[in-house]
Design an enzyme around this catalytic site. Structure first.
Site, PDB file in Angstrom:
ATOM      1  N   GLY A 113      61.318  40.017  33.305  1.00  0.00           N
ATOM      2  CA  GLY A 113      62.198  38.866  33.826  1.00  0.00           C
ATOM      3  C   GLY A 113      63.285  38.667  32.583  1.00  0.00           C
ATOM      4  O   GLY A 113      64.333  38.582  32.638  1.00  0.00           O
ATOM      5  N   THR A 134      54.453  42.660  26.374  1.00  0.00           N
ATOM      6  CA  THR A 134      53.632  42.224  27.767  1.00  0.00           C
ATOM      7  C   THR A 134      52.393  43.183  27.637  1.00  0.00           C
ATOM      8  O   THR A 134      52.206  43.986  27.448  1.00  0.00           O
ATOM      9  CB  THR A 134      54.366  42.545  29.059  1.00  0.00           C
ATOM     10  OG1 THR A 134      53.349  42.231  30.187  1.00  0.00           O
ATOM     11  CG2 THR A 134      54.944  43.872  29.374  1.00  0.00           C
ATOM     12  N   ILE A 135      51.523  41.834  28.143  1.00  0.00           N
ATOM     13  CA  ILE A 135      50.010  42.563  28.126  1.00  0.00           C
ATOM     14  C   ILE A 135      49.942  43.246  29.338  1.00  0.00           C
ATOM     15  O   ILE A 135      48.944  44.377  29.661  1.00  0.00           O
ATOM     16  CB  ILE A 135      48.858  41.413  28.003  1.00  0.00           C
ATOM     17  CG1 ILE A 135      49.021  40.641  29.386  1.00  0.00           C
ATOM     18  CG2 ILE A 135      48.837  40.712  26.889  1.00  0.00           C
ATOM     19  CD1 ILE A 135      47.792  39.760  29.780  1.00  0.00           C
ATOM     20  N   ASP A 136      50.982  43.264  30.511  1.00  0.00           N
ATOM     21  CA  ASP A 136      50.901  44.037  31.713  1.00  0.00           C
ATOM     22  C   ASP A 136      51.186  45.580  31.463  1.00  0.00           C
ATOM     23  O   ASP A 136      50.762  46.596  32.413  1.00  0.00           O
ATOM     24  CB  ASP A 136      51.621  43.447  32.651  1.00  0.00           C
ATOM     25  CG  ASP A 136      51.672  42.068  33.222  1.00  0.00           C
ATOM     26  OD1 ASP A 136      50.193  41.466  32.542  1.00  0.00           O
ATOM     27  OD2 ASP A 136      52.505  41.287  33.454  1.00  0.00           O
ATOM     28  N   ARG A 171      22.831  42.300  39.335  1.00  0.00           N
ATOM     29  CA  ARG A 171      23.673  41.640  40.351  1.00  0.00           C
ATOM     30  C   ARG A 171      24.978  42.565  40.351  1.00  0.00           C
ATOM     31  O   ARG A 171      25.344  43.351  39.643  1.00  0.00           O
ATOM     32  CB  ARG A 171      24.075  40.203  39.585  1.00  0.00           C
ATOM     33  CG  ARG A 171      23.144  39.207  39.837  1.00  0.00           C
ATOM     34  CD  ARG A 171      23.649  37.970  39.087  1.00  0.00           C
ATOM     35  NE  ARG A 171      22.877  36.828  39.197  1.00  0.00           N
ATOM     36  CZ  ARG A 171      22.696  35.943  38.433  1.00  0.00           C
ATOM     37  NH1 ARG A 171      23.153  35.831  37.209  1.00  0.00           N
ATOM     38  NH2 ARG A 171      21.917  34.661  38.684  1.00  0.00           N
ATOM     39  N   ARG A 275      28.701  37.803  41.248  1.00  0.00           N
ATOM     40  CA  ARG A 275      29.292  36.861  40.432  1.00  0.00           C
ATOM     41  C   ARG A 275      30.669  37.040  39.795  1.00  0.00           C
ATOM     42  O   ARG A 275      30.987  38.417  39.764  1.00  0.00           O
ATOM     43  CB  ARG A 275      28.416  36.645  39.011  1.00  0.00           C
ATOM     44  CG  ARG A 275      27.148  36.065  39.321  1.00  0.00           C
ATOM     45  CD  ARG A 275      27.177  34.452  39.711  1.00  0.00           C
ATOM     46  NE  ARG A 275      25.811  33.882  39.875  1.00  0.00           N
ATOM     47  CZ  ARG A 275      25.018  33.827  40.824  1.00  0.00           C
ATOM     48  NH1 ARG A 275      25.445  34.562  42.004  1.00  0.00           N
ATOM     49  NH2 ARG A 275      23.998  33.283  40.738  1.00  0.00           N
ATOM     50  N   GLN A 283      43.152  36.912  27.284  1.00  0.00           N
ATOM     51  CA  GLN A 283      43.620  38.132  27.471  1.00  0.00           C
ATOM     52  C   GLN A 283      44.971  38.203  26.700  1.00  0.00           C
ATOM     53  O   GLN A 283      45.248  39.535  26.143  1.00  0.00           O
ATOM     54  CB  GLN A 283      43.587  38.916  28.812  1.00  0.00           C
ATOM     55  CG  GLN A 283      42.247  38.969  29.356  1.00  0.00           C
ATOM     56  CD  GLN A 283      42.422  39.322  30.846  1.00  0.00           C
ATOM     57  OE1 GLN A 283      42.330  40.523  31.471  1.00  0.00           O
ATOM     58  NE2 GLN A 283      42.500  38.411  31.686  1.00  0.00           N
TER      59      GLN A 283
HETATM   60  O1  F6P Z   1      52.958  38.514  32.393  1.00  0.00           O
HETATM   61  C1  F6P Z   1      51.853  38.390  31.607  1.00  0.00           C
HETATM   62  C2  F6P Z   1      50.768  37.506  32.290  1.00  0.00           C
HETATM   63  O2  F6P Z   1      49.733  37.287  31.518  1.00  0.00           O
HETATM   64  C3  F6P Z   1      50.382  38.214  33.686  1.00  0.00           C
HETATM   65  O3  F6P Z   1      49.394  39.099  33.381  1.00  0.00           O
HETATM   66  C4  F6P Z   1      49.863  37.169  34.609  1.00  0.00           C
HETATM   67  O4  F6P Z   1      49.870  37.449  35.897  1.00  0.00           O
HETATM   68  C5  F6P Z   1      50.811  36.016  34.062  1.00  0.00           C
HETATM   69  O5  F6P Z   1      51.485  36.537  32.882  1.00  0.00           O
HETATM   70  C6  F6P Z   1      50.091  34.482  33.979  1.00  0.00           C
HETATM   71  O6  F6P Z   1      51.289  33.804  34.016  1.00  0.00           O
HETATM   72  P1  F6P Z   1      51.176  32.416  33.237  1.00  0.00           P
HETATM   73  O7  F6P Z   1      50.962  31.998  31.762  1.00  0.00           O
HETATM   74  O8  F6P Z   1      52.555  31.782  33.652  1.00  0.00           O
HETATM   75  O9  F6P Z   1      50.294  31.527  34.192  1.00  0.00           O
END
Ligand code: F6P
Length: 357
Positions: A113, A134-136, A171, A275, A283
């Protein structure tokens, strides 16, 4: 003299501070006089002129510090062209603040974004250099984003911890991994943690295939199964729905997240004990791992070099182990997803990991 505005936007991650430090260290080592205007809480700070003058001292001792010294927030791109509640034109406001402070450029750290807005500002004539956080790891134009490796480490630690308890109790355990709509984090943490089943958004799952994989393990004598499930994992049936139909379905979704839905289905179909563990925002937290410290410092230093050379309109990216410049217009609006045909997916499958497909 260089006058630089800096901001961090979107969800935070590890190594944002390390990256900013890299930029500032590079500039100060060059001997060029610099003034740094740190805009607070992302684009909000630039829109409303909320900034803090920063000196070298602000960047000292932050290499290992998680979060961002500037704060962050999400200002959705689709709302950028809409006036705020007081009728303020946000894009015009950002431009005015830029020109009022006589900035030479903006250094913008963010993910998808953030890059759309950064490109918009470039189109509006501002000098912009961006850094991929970004962690993504889903930013187009770069093999890697900082924050990703640190998040892989944390999600892997979580799977490691689950492994010992799963083995004791026999499990089925699901670890839900972040990553928004892409599976990089889940795929890497899942493989690193030795998950037996990995579900990612790019490979829709069939619940019966998941159960087959669990049963096959049981037949081989393994009483437990570890599943790494991306928060954006989707079933084959749901993947066939149109955006509108899916949105409609999700209105009455009875589960906190997809992992609970999968757990419920496995439990109902097999009677097995399942579970769910959700490490969630842990993360994105804590200190950046050594890889990210080095990586973010390298990208930051290259951004500093670009500013010194007056090269604007680029994201500093990373391809084939080299730091590169990627034009912002190429980055904005595109997602880097895991290809189901990627060699990493094939290699995971060769080692017996099921993707539920
Ligand atoms: O884009 C990073 C991230 O941590 C995504 O992995 C996750 O979906 C999102 O942000 C969570 O966003 P927020 O911190 O706004 O809940």
């Amino acid at each position: 003299m260089k006058r630089i505005g800096m901001l961090t936007s979107g969800g935070d991650c590890q190594a944002l501070n390390a990256a900013m430090r890299g930029v500032v260290k590079c500039l100060s080592c060059s001997g060029e006089a610099v003034e740094i205007y740190g805009f607070l809480e992302g684009y909000k700070g630039l829109i409303y002129g909320d900034f803090r003058m920063l000196t070298g001292a602000d960047f000292s001792g932050i290499l290992t510090k998680g979060g961002t010294i500037l704060g962050s927030s999400r200002t959705p791109f689709k709302l950028m062209r809409e006036p705020d509640e007081n009728g303020l034109d946000k894009v015009e406001a950002m431009k005015q603040n830029y020109y009022k402070l006589k900035l030479d450029c903006l250094v913008i750290l963010g993910g998808n974004g953030t890059h759309k807005t950064a490109n918009l500002l470039r189109e509006e004539g501002l000098n912009v250099v961006t850094l991929p956080k970004t962690i993504d790891n889903d930013l187009w134009g770069t093999d890697m984003t900082f924050g990703f490796q640190s998040a892989v480490d944390i999600a892997t630690d979580c799977i490691d911890c689950i492994h010992t308890t799963a083995a004791s109790h026999g499990r089925i355990f699901i670890v839900e991994v972040m990553g928004h709509k892409v599976g990089w984090l889940t795929l890497n943490a899942g493989m690193a943690g030795g998950a037996d089943i990995i579900l990612i958004p790019e490979i829709p799952y069939d619940i019966n295939k998941i159960i087959e994989a669990i049963n096959a393990r049981a037949e081989r004598g393994s009483k437990f199964t570890i599943m790494a499930v991306a928060e954006g994992a989707i079933s084959k049936e749901d993947a066939k729905l149109s955006k509108k139909e899916y949105k409609e379905k999700m209105k009455n979704y009875p589960y906190p997240s997809v992992s609970y839905e999968i757990a419920d289905k496995i439990q109902k179909k097999t009677g097995l004990d399942v579970r769910v563990t959700v490490p969630g925002h842990t993360q994105r937290g804590g200190s950046p791992c050594p890889y990210d410290r080095v990586f973010a410092t390298r990208l930051g230093a290259e951004a500093g070099k670009m500013i010194l050379n007056g090269e604007y309109g680029f994201m500093v990216g990373y391809k084939n182990r080299e730091v590169i410049k990627v034009p912002l217009e190429e980055v904005a609006g595109k997602l880097k997803m895991v290809s189901p045909d990627a060699t990493i997916v094939q290699e995971a499958k060769l080692t017996g990991i099921s993707f539920g497909d």
